[in-house]
Design a protein around this motif. Structure first.
Motif, PDB file in Angstrom:
ATOM      1  N   ALA A 210     -41.166  54.941  22.536  1.00  0.00           N
ATOM      2  CA  ALA A 210     -41.356  54.036  23.673  1.00  0.00           C
ATOM      3  C   ALA A 210     -42.593  53.157  23.465  1.00  0.00           C
ATOM      4  CB  ALA A 210     -41.474  54.824  24.967  1.00  0.00           C
ATOM      5  N   LEU A 211     -43.711  53.753  23.051  1.00  0.00           N
ATOM      6  CA  LEU A 211     -44.922  52.971  22.803  1.00  0.00           C
ATOM      7  C   LEU A 211     -44.657  51.913  21.738  1.00  0.00           C
ATOM      8  CD1 LEU A 211     -47.942  55.469  22.651  1.00  0.00           C
ATOM      9  CD2 LEU A 211     -47.544  53.613  24.286  1.00  0.00           C
ATOM     10  N   THR A 212     -43.978  52.331  20.685  1.00  0.00           N
ATOM     11  CA  THR A 212     -43.712  51.427  19.571  1.00  0.00           C
ATOM     12  C   THR A 212     -42.821  50.261  20.007  1.00  0.00           C
ATOM     13  OG1 THR A 212     -43.928  53.255  18.009  1.00  0.00           O
ATOM     14  CG2 THR A 212     -42.747  51.297  17.246  1.00  0.00           C
ATOM     15  N   MET A 213     -41.767  50.573  20.743  1.00  0.00           N
ATOM     16  CA  MET A 213     -40.813  49.548  21.173  1.00  0.00           C
ATOM     17  C   MET A 213     -41.383  48.622  22.239  1.00  0.00           C
ATOM     18  SD  MET A 213     -38.208  49.668  19.408  1.00  0.00           S
ATOM     19  CE  MET A 213     -36.553  50.224  19.097  1.00  0.00           C
ATOM     20  N   ASP A 214     -42.264  49.154  23.089  1.00  0.00           N
ATOM     21  CA  ASP A 214     -42.765  48.372  24.227  1.00  0.00           C
ATOM     22  C   ASP A 214     -44.086  47.657  23.931  1.00  0.00           C
ATOM     23  OD1 ASP A 214     -40.562  49.314  25.568  1.00  0.00           O
ATOM     24  OD2 ASP A 214     -41.632  50.929  26.579  1.00  0.00           O
ATOM     25  N   SER A 215     -44.530  47.670  22.678  1.00  0.00           N
ATOM     26  CA  SER A 215     -45.843  47.113  22.364  1.00  0.00           C
ATOM     27  C   SER A 215     -45.778  45.680  21.869  1.00  0.00           C
ATOM     28  CB  SER A 215     -46.559  48.000  21.335  1.00  0.00           C
ATOM     29  OG  SER A 215     -45.851  48.045  20.112  1.00  0.00           O
TER      30      SER A 215
ATOM     31  N   ARG B 236     -28.305  53.023  18.802  1.00  0.00           N
ATOM     32  CA  ARG B 236     -28.899  53.477  20.071  1.00  0.00           C
ATOM     33  C   ARG B 236     -29.933  54.529  19.750  1.00  0.00           C
ATOM     34  NH1 ARG B 236     -26.121  56.039  23.819  1.00  0.00           N
ATOM     35  NH2 ARG B 236     -26.863  54.865  25.623  1.00  0.00           N
ATOM     36  N   LEU B 237     -31.149  54.343  20.265  1.00  0.00           N
ATOM     37  CA  LEU B 237     -32.270  55.209  19.892  1.00  0.00           C
ATOM     38  C   LEU B 237     -32.856  55.895  21.114  1.00  0.00           C
ATOM     39  CD1 LEU B 237     -34.009  52.562  17.624  1.00  0.00           C
ATOM     40  CD2 LEU B 237     -33.014  54.689  16.786  1.00  0.00           C
ATOM     41  N   SER B 238     -33.173  57.170  20.961  1.00  0.00           N
ATOM     42  CA  SER B 238     -33.845  57.895  22.030  1.00  0.00           C
ATOM     43  C   SER B 238     -34.751  58.954  21.431  1.00  0.00           C
ATOM     44  CB  SER B 238     -32.834  58.540  22.971  1.00  0.00           C
ATOM     45  OG  SER B 238     -32.043  59.477  22.270  1.00  0.00           O
ATOM     46  N   GLN B 239     -35.640  59.475  22.249  1.00  0.00           N
ATOM     47  CA  GLN B 239     -36.583  60.476  21.768  1.00  0.00           C
ATOM     48  C   GLN B 239     -36.888  61.486  22.862  1.00  0.00           C
ATOM     49  OE1 GLN B 239     -40.602  59.077  20.873  1.00  0.00           O
ATOM     50  NE2 GLN B 239     -40.872  60.720  19.388  1.00  0.00           N
TER      51      GLN B 239
ATOM     52  N   SER C 266     -32.852  46.239  23.904  1.00  0.00           N
ATOM     53  CA  SER C 266     -32.749  46.456  25.342  1.00  0.00           C
ATOM     54  C   SER C 266     -33.050  47.915  25.624  1.00  0.00           C
ATOM     55  CB  SER C 266     -31.342  46.113  25.834  1.00  0.00           C
ATOM     56  OG  SER C 266     -30.385  46.978  25.232  1.00  0.00           O
ATOM     57  N   LYS C 267     -33.527  48.185  26.831  1.00  0.00           N
ATOM     58  CA  LYS C 267     -33.915  49.538  27.208  1.00  0.00           C
ATOM     59  C   LYS C 267     -33.259  49.876  28.538  1.00  0.00           C
ATOM     60  CE  LYS C 267     -38.161  52.130  28.366  1.00  0.00           C
ATOM     61  NZ  LYS C 267     -39.606  51.966  28.623  1.00  0.00           N
ATOM     62  N   ASP C 268     -32.566  51.012  28.594  1.00  0.00           N
ATOM     63  CA  ASP C 268     -31.950  51.377  29.866  1.00  0.00           C
ATOM     64  C   ASP C 268     -32.875  52.300  30.669  1.00  0.00           C
ATOM     65  OD1 ASP C 268     -31.757  53.993  28.990  1.00  0.00           O
ATOM     66  OD2 ASP C 268     -29.623  53.893  28.524  1.00  0.00           O
ATOM     67  N   SER C 269     -32.406  52.712  31.850  1.00  0.00           N
ATOM     68  CA  SER C 269     -33.255  53.482  32.751  1.00  0.00           C
ATOM     69  C   SER C 269     -33.573  54.877  32.196  1.00  0.00           C
ATOM     70  CB  SER C 269     -32.557  53.631  34.109  1.00  0.00           C
ATOM     71  OG  SER C 269     -31.276  54.215  33.928  1.00  0.00           O
ATOM     72  N   GLU C 270     -32.810  55.316  31.202  1.00  0.00           N
ATOM     73  CA  GLU C 270     -33.031  56.648  30.639  1.00  0.00           C
ATOM     74  C   GLU C 270     -33.945  56.611  29.425  1.00  0.00           C
ATOM     75  OE1 GLU C 270     -29.683  59.203  30.785  1.00  0.00           O
ATOM     76  OE2 GLU C 270     -29.746  58.587  32.882  1.00  0.00           O
ATOM     77  N   GLY C 271     -34.450  55.415  29.092  1.00  0.00           N
ATOM     78  CA  GLY C 271     -35.339  55.311  27.934  1.00  0.00           C
ATOM     79  C   GLY C 271     -34.600  55.230  26.610  1.00  0.00           C
ATOM     80  N   VAL C 272     -33.335  54.825  26.661  1.00  0.00           N
ATOM     81  CA  VAL C 272     -32.558  54.636  25.437  1.00  0.00           C
ATOM     82  C   VAL C 272     -32.659  53.168  25.014  1.00  0.00           C
ATOM     83  CG1 VAL C 272     -30.281  54.770  24.368  1.00  0.00           C
ATOM     84  CG2 VAL C 272     -30.965  56.482  26.064  1.00  0.00           C
TER      85      VAL C 272
END
Length: 267
Positions: free
Chosen positions: A12-17, A41-44, A24-30
């Motif tokens: 999330a930090l990497t993608m949102d920086s 599709r990426l999640s952690q 695109s980012k959904d409400s579940e952080g994917v």
DNA sequence: CTCCAGGCGCCTT
DNA sequence: AAGGCGCATGGA
């Protein structure tokens, strides 16, 4: 479904920086977007990273390459611990530099000039909708400046179009720049239309993996003036040289942590 | 309405 | 070398 473990990575930090604009980012952080030409599709969850790709040819190593996961960041963290000013940056532990495609980074950061992240993302989407995916230099070149304006590029349209034409007509030029050491790479890349010192540093850092680049935008300018120059009026050029000399091969990473720190107001 | 955003190109000193 | 200005666009 691809699963890999890593205890020093924060998706999330990497993608949102503010490094990439095409996810695109959904409400579940994917997160959804292209990694190495493959839709993923990426999640952690904790240290577990999951990637669902369209093609089985997508391997763990593609993910490790893209997110720079094979780099040991302890040297970077040591810099933060040793400089009391930078200790708060440790809160961003796990933020990594994404190893982007050269042309995409070049194009994106031409678009980024005097612009904001939200609008850059919008323009990225417009380009992808119109060209059925992020356009190659040839596609942009074969298009028209007017089309780029209609997609929201504004006065940057002629810059992107001219640079695309040059790259399309000289297919090896980006590979050539990649082989050059940082100082020579700067000299070459800054000759493209729409690419000044700041965009050049961004392109070289994110798209050519020149980790000594230290891009100075308005956020870095403000935070560096505050942290190291008692809020004095110091020029972008002075700050750029200061960052490069102080942090050397870690300058690019330090810059990314400073940038996101400044934007999220944690310093 | 003005101000700002991951600045650049061009023009004056 | 260093500083000032105009520039497209849309959100605050």
């Amino acid at each position: 479904m691809l699963k890999i473990r890593h205890d020093d990575f924060n998706l999330a930090l990497t993608m949102d920086s503010g490094q990439v604009f095409g996810f695109s980012k959904d409400s579940e952080g994917v997160y959804e977007g292209m990694v190495g030409g493959v839709f993923v599709r990426l999640s952690q969850k904790e240290g577990n990273i999951q990637a669902a790709a369209k093609t089985p040819a997508f391997r763990a190593q593609h993910l490790r390459d893209y997110f720079d996961l094979d780099r040991d960041l302890n040297g970077l963290y040591r810099i933060f611990k040793a400089d009391s000013i930078l200790v708060p940056a440790l809160k961003l532990k796990g933020l990594r530099l994404i190893r982007q495609d050269s042309w995409e980074a070049l194009a994106c950061f031409i678009i980024s000039s005097n612009n904001n992240v939200k609008r850059i993302q919008g323009i990225w989407q417009n380009l992808c909708r119109h060209f059925k995916g992020f356009p190659s230099a040839s596609q942009v070149s074969a298009s028209h400046e007017r089309v780029l304006r209609e997609l929201g590029l504004g006065y940057r349209a002629p810059f992107l179009h001219a640079t695309a034409r040059f790259v399309a007509n000289n297919p090896v030029c980006l590979g050539h720049i990649r082989q050059l050491p940082y100082p020579e790479a700067i000299e070459k890349i800054i000759c493209f239309p729409g690419i000044g010192p700041k965009v050049a540093d961004c392109a070289l850092l994110y798209g050519f993996q020149k980790y000594e680049a230290f891009p100075v935008d308005v956020w870095i300018l403000r935070v560096m003036r505050k942290l190291y120059f008692k809020n004095r009026k110091v020029s972008e050029k002075k700050i750029q040289v200061f960052g490069q000399k102080r942090w050397g091969l870690q300058a690019g990473y330090v810059q990314q942590y400073l940038f996101h720190s400044a934007r999220t107001n944690i310093l």
